[in-house]
Scaffold this motif. Sequence first.
Motif, PDB file in Angstrom:
ATOM      1  N   UNK A 161       0.871  -1.188   0.000  1.00 22.96           N
ATOM      2  CA  UNK A 161       0.000   0.000   0.000  1.00 22.96           C
ATOM      3  C   UNK A 161       0.904   1.234   0.000  1.00 22.96           C
ATOM      4  N   UNK A 162       1.438   1.526  -1.165  1.00 24.12           N
ATOM      5  CA  UNK A 162       2.410   2.609  -1.273  1.00 24.12           C
ATOM      6  C   UNK A 162       1.998   3.590  -2.358  1.00 24.12           C
ATOM      7  N   UNK A 163       2.289   4.870  -2.119  1.00 20.98           N
ATOM      8  CA  UNK A 163       2.130   5.906  -3.134  1.00 20.98           C
ATOM      9  C   UNK A 163       3.463   6.626  -3.272  1.00 20.98           C
ATOM     10  N   UNK A 164       3.721   7.135  -4.468  1.00 27.68           N
ATOM     11  CA  UNK A 164       4.904   7.955  -4.712  1.00 27.68           C
ATOM     12  C   UNK A 164       4.456   9.310  -5.215  1.00 27.68           C
ATOM     13  N   UNK A 165       5.152  10.372  -4.760  1.00 26.45           N
ATOM     14  CA  UNK A 165       4.736  11.734  -5.067  1.00 26.45           C
ATOM     15  C   UNK A 165       5.958  12.600  -5.353  1.00 26.45           C
ATOM     16  N   UNK A 166       5.796  13.539  -6.295  1.00 31.32           N
ATOM     17  CA  UNK A 166       6.899  14.445  -6.568  1.00 31.32           C
ATOM     18  C   UNK A 166       6.464  15.655  -7.366  1.00 31.32           C
ATOM     19  N   UNK A 167       7.208  16.762  -7.210  1.00 31.72           N
ATOM     20  CA  UNK A 167       6.944  18.005  -7.945  1.00 31.72           C
ATOM     21  C   UNK A 167       8.195  18.435  -8.690  1.00 31.72           C
TER      22      UNK A 167
END
Length: 713
Positions: free
Chosen positions: A594-600
């Motif tokens: 149950x993982x999410x990855x995020x970036x800007x």
Amino acid sequence: MTPARTAAVSLLSVACLATFLYYTILPQGPRLLWEPETTADSSVKMTVPDKFTPEIMLSAPRRSSASPNSDGTQAVYTVSTYSFESHQKTSEIKVLDIRSGTHALITNAEGVSDPNWLGDGSELLWLKSDEKGHTQLVVGRADEVGNSYVAGLVPAPVSDIKLKVLDVNRVAIVVSAKANVKGSLYKKEEESKKYSTGMLYESLMVRHWDQYVKPQRNALWHGILQRQKPHITESLGRYSLGKLTNVLKGSGLESPIPPWGGKDHFDISVNGIGFVAKDPELNPATNTKSSFYYVSVDVTAEGATYSEPMKYGKEGIEGASSSPMLSPDGNIAAFLQMKENGYESDKNRILLSDLSAPSTTVELLESDDGKWDRSPSSVGWSSDGKALLLVAEDKGTSRLFKLDVPVDEQSTPELPMPLTPQSGHIDDVKSLGADSPYLFLSASNLVDNSIYSILDPTDSSKPKVISSNSRNGSFLGLSPDQISDIWFQGSNEKVHAWVMKPSNFSSDQKYPLAYLVHGGPQGAWNDQWSTRWNPAIFAEQGYVVVAPNPTGSTGYGQSFTDAIKESWGSLPYQDLVNGFVYIKENMDFVDTDRAVALGASYGGYMMNWMQGHSLGKEFKALVCHDGVFSMTNQLASDEQYFPNHDLGGPYFAGHQDSWEKWNPAHFTANWSTPMLVIHNELDYRLPISEGLAVFNVLQEKSIKSKFLTFPDE
């Protein structure tokens, strides 16, 4: 180091991103909104939230760096607070009593900013803007709250005031304000009515960051505050502002350098003004070169005369300049400058210039021999002028270092000595009074948004905290116990990552993962407060946050930063793969299913790159905020020197292969992971077509996706 190229992330964007995750992945019950009864006064009780939320983050009082007075007994600062009830921001000027730790409100009038001590330990000068765009220079006293007066009115917006006391009756000031093409003060109200919005350009750059470039330029304006004869009811006469003079008029120079330059781009002494400015002969879209300049000022009873700006520097050091600071006696300038033109994240070199002889500029700690492999972000002087105070990133933190100034050209300087521990983030350093060896620090960390402390440079222990805005995080519902870090083997070197757990963490439970990828790419996740991408926002929604600093990150040596060149989708991507494997194998409290990855910005680029490669399949969802979709569309970006450097050279000059090698658009056939795309209109380094292209591909492939945009941000 120049500021990292993180995306121009709006606060609303971050709040909406967190809200999206909150309601779609970890739905929970309603939470208490933190409403402090006062902004900073430790004597007043405050309502402590059950959980740290986006609303709490945005409404928490934000303190500026603080500035001590001449006798080191008080420090002045500003506080801004946003209210979700009124949907307005309020600003206050407050004074901290350094001995007792108590705070006093000086003014909360609308439009106040930039407070400065006038020299006697209690008089203050600040700016106040009005609805017409005019700016008042207001004088008041810390010991007579409410008794203030207007010392001068400037019929235009001005900011970034710095001052120097000349004698008991005169104070020299410098402010920044826009100038017209011919050097006069730009007053918007005097513009003639336009019947067309058309703008014609004949050279780069057309637009920069979030606005189109217009003919008006930033300029530095010098003036004298003269104390008048006292009224019979006054012990001291009131100050009155004389003529403001544009000291850059006719030079072709612009300072502060847009878009983010401010007080850190100039300094003032009794004898003159030092500043940094871009080389006017070079196009700013394809060059980073800027230099240090000095204008000597001769103040007489009749007024002031100014020299032409004189340029200082050292041959072979041709990059961006920053942090000019004049020595206490006004005879020497210290400033930072990068070696390579066109590379905004090159190592900052430490330069000293004898202001009487421009050809004598020297570099301290000549960097190519690897004596000190850190890149300072700012430089200042000790109160006695015998040492430089350097702030530099160091392995996920920002530390203060002391470097003794050589007594002559034959002296070999010792390496900078660390004065603060490897924790937190130093935002500002000032002497605790005019002649004091003690230092006043303004800082933050991952759970505390503002800390004021006193440092004894001869004492190796931690600085003494005299004021914590959130009481070590507790008034925000946070705790230092939530923070830890890990090191894992990356593609070439060990890679560092911050870990943040929920405040209600239990070792017998497993938590979903939020894997955060920072922008830049030459940037870093530091032990530092942020109202943009704040790890606590995600941790408090039930995630374990891991924020790695892969290849290209700053603060781990210049070679580690430089290694990302022509390797955008290679070394850092492999570091992130290795980090995910490390988490899976070593952190049994993390549920990587149950993982999410995020970036800007670059982190958004990496989300698009991961979508087309195996790591993207490990996540339940990806969040791409202002990311790159097509590398060739970087030709539409404003700062062309950036892709030219990082991708090996201009696209049209035989470097198509290196641009296309790391193009996420080539791998869209592999995309399958659900994705939230956030992309706003006013980030001219990353045109909105990049975000729309990502969303269009996702939708056409029937991949679960959402698109969030703020057209005016």
